[in-house]
Design an enzyme around this catalytic site. Structure first.
Site, mmCIF file in Angstrom:
data_model
loop_
_atom_site.group_PDB
_atom_site.id
_atom_site.type_symbol
_atom_site.label_atom_id
_atom_site.label_comp_id
_atom_site.label_asym_id
_atom_site.label_seq_id
_atom_site.Cartn_x
_atom_site.Cartn_y
_atom_site.Cartn_z
ATOM 1 N N LEU A 238 -12.727 2.114 -6.365
ATOM 2 C CA LEU A 238 -14.098 1.669 -6.062
ATOM 3 C C LEU A 238 -15.104 2.826 -6.136
ATOM 4 C CD1 LEU A 238 -13.512 -0.973 -3.229
ATOM 5 C CD2 LEU A 238 -13.703 -1.324 -5.697
ATOM 6 N N HIS B 122 1.458 0.833 -11.771
ATOM 7 C CA HIS B 122 1.270 0.561 -13.208
ATOM 8 C C HIS B 122 2.428 0.949 -14.129
ATOM 9 C CE1 HIS B 122 -0.213 4.600 -12.625
ATOM 10 N NE2 HIS B 122 -1.467 4.275 -12.423
ATOM 11 N N ASP C 98 -5.564 -1.908 -11.558
ATOM 12 C CA ASP C 98 -5.984 -0.513 -11.762
ATOM 13 C C ASP C 98 -7.436 -0.463 -12.264
ATOM 14 O OD1 ASP C 98 -5.987 2.223 -11.768
ATOM 15 O OD2 ASP C 98 -4.711 2.449 -13.540
HETATM 16 O O1 DOR Z 1 -6.346 5.188 -16.292
HETATM 17 C C1 DOR Z 1 -6.395 5.535 -15.127
HETATM 18 N N1 DOR Z 1 -7.584 5.688 -14.486
HETATM 19 N N2 DOR Z 1 -5.274 5.770 -14.497
HETATM 20 C C2 DOR Z 1 -5.250 6.283 -13.279
HETATM 21 O O2 DOR Z 1 -4.183 6.442 -12.744
HETATM 22 C C3 DOR Z 1 -6.502 6.664 -12.596
HETATM 23 C C4 DOR Z 1 -7.646 5.897 -13.102
HETATM 24 C C5 DOR Z 1 -8.997 6.437 -12.695
HETATM 25 O O3 DOR Z 1 -9.160 6.810 -11.533
HETATM 26 O O4 DOR Z 1 -9.902 6.433 -13.517
HETATM 27 ZN ZN ZN Z 2 -5.216 3.760 -10.563
#
Ligand code: DOR
Ligand code: ZN
Length: 434
Positions: free
Chosen positions: A64, A234, A307
């Site tokens: 968020l 994931h 995610d």
């Molecule tokens: O693709 C991703 N984005 N994988 C993650 O584990 C973190 C996330 C992010 O915080 O943007």
């Molecule tokens: Zn994540």
């Protein structure tokens, strides 16, 4: 007394083995009756004929971005997107700025969530290590007392196995999930996508499946050694699915989740969509998709999560090497689940709903995700017949980074209720009002 009657919907409540057409009667924000026909005079009556009524959906893995990255998302905009997507509860990750790595910072997330007009229930994890740098454990006991529902350094892997041993030992003692991002960072150094034909063709640094599998194996072994609960975030590889299955067969306390992009898109998408197909772990191959789908079907993969990872257009415009990882997912999850898992025949509607309600609730230990009598009346209504195109410009998120823009999908969340109060209604033409 305030009452709501949701009339004549197909009620699916996996936790209580309910699948029947009938009414739900809500009194003062709590479930009072489920099933049958109720003639009670309610203050509000919702006609759910031909619609599916489920417990409010739970997304156990979202970002968020508040505090610190409010240009990408805020708790208010992220939960508004959640409500449109059918999620009445979300669990947010700790990679904010400052990192959610102390009891006070956990409390701060709850203070922001309580003070802003948020559309869905917000829960947070605390980080495993201070500042996510993998060197020193946080005050885990204190963060749990402050309301953290688990711990995670998501976005990065804790490379120090001794720290993971300690974190999982504490999990065995205090019963909370250690939610792990699995990538061996020495092996995926500089990687911006999956290692394979496409990365070679595009001359980009790729990350091998082994980078994920090694950490999944390590953390399952550490969970076995300590008796702690490891939750694999994931899952994207064939090996990870096999390892989770192996762990479960050995009686290890391991749970796992998978995100829609990892069971729909292959790494060839990078060629078509560029940075909107860039995330960690990366999109893999059809073989991996098949394995993740099989894992979802046979129960190896317990839950579905998004995610949701908002990044602004200018950040995503930096190109494959420099753009940040991740895609938004809160508003597209339900139609992707309905189209690619339920309509496609991989999961029954009940199995899919379970992976979005009582199962994630059990993993993070929250008292949501059921329509039991007396439970908080968080409810999602899904129109399984509705076909519409994803229009990312209409997203409630502050960001637009989705590879699913323009996709025609069938089965959409159309209404959500939080504590018996309607928080979201999506009109038949796809526009939504809060
Ligand atoms: O693709 C991703 N984005 N994988 C993650 O584990 C973190 C996330 C992010 O915080 O943007
Ligand atoms: Zn994540």
């Amino acid at each position: 007394m305030n009452s709501v009657l949701i009339h004549n919907g197909r009620i699916i409540d996996p936790a209580n083995n309910v699948d029947e057409v009938g009414d739900i009667f809500i009194v003062d924000g709590k479930i009072a009756k489920v099933g049958g026909n109720h003639s009670e005079n309610a203050d509000h009556v919702i006609d759910a004929t031909d619609l599916t009524v489920t417990p409010g959906l739970i997304d156990m893995h979202v970002h968020l971005r508040e505090p610190g990255f409010e240009h990408k998302e805020t708790i208010a905009t992220g939960t508004a997107a959640a409500a449109v997507g059918g999620f009445t509860s979300v669990v947010c990750m700790a990679n904010t700025s400052p990192v959610t790595d102390s009891p006070d910072k956990v409390k701060r997330i709850y203070e922001i969530a309580n003070s802003k007009s948020v559309s869905s229930n917000v829960y947070t994890v605390g980080s495993i290590t201070k500042d996510l740098v993998g060197e020193k454990l946080t005050d885990i006991r204190g963060m749990l007392s402050a309301g953290a529902v688990g711990i995670s350094d998501d976005g990065v892997t804790v490379m120090n196995s001794a720290l993971m041993y300690e974190a999982l030992s504490l999990s065995a003692e205090l019963d909370f999930p250690v939610m792990v991002h699995c990538e061996e960072h020495n092996l995926n150094a500089g990687a911006v996508m999956n290692l394979g034909e496409t990365s070679r063709k595009l001359d980009l640094v790729g990350s091998p499946n082994a980078a994920e599998d090694i950490i999944v194996a390590r953390d399952i072994m550490l969970a076995e050694l300590t008796g702690g609960h490891v939750h694999i975030l994931h899952v994207s590889t064939t090996g990870a699915v096999e390892l989770v299955q192996w762990g479960k067969q050995r009686g290890v306390n391991v749970t796992a989740e998978a995100c829609p992009h990892h069971w729909i898109l292959t790494d060839t998408e990078v060629e078509k969509q560029g940075t909107n197909a860039k995330m960690h772990p990366p999109l893999r191959t059809q073989k991996d998709i098949d394995a993740v789908l099989e894992g979802l079907c046979d129960g190896t993969i317990d839950a579905i999560a998004t995610d949701h990872a908002p990044h602004t257009p200018s950040e995503k415009a930096l190109g494959m090497k420099d753009a940040p990882n991740g895609i938004i997912g809160l508003e597209t999850c339900v139609p992707l689940v309905m189209t690619y898992l339920v309509e496609a025949g991989h999961l029954t509607l009940t199995e899919a709903i379970a992976k979005l309600t009582n199962i994630p609730a059990g993993i993070v230990g929250i008292d949501r995700g059921t329509l039991s009598i007396g439970a908080v009346a968080d409810i999602t209504i899904i129109d399984t017949h509705k076909t519409a195109k994803v229009d990312i410009e209409k997203s409630r998120s502050k960001s637009r980074n989705s590879p699913f823009d323009g996709w025609q999908l069938k089965g959409w969340s159309v209404m959500t209720f939080r504590e018996g109060v309607q928080i979201q209604r999506t009109n038949a033409n796809g526009t939504s009002s809060g």
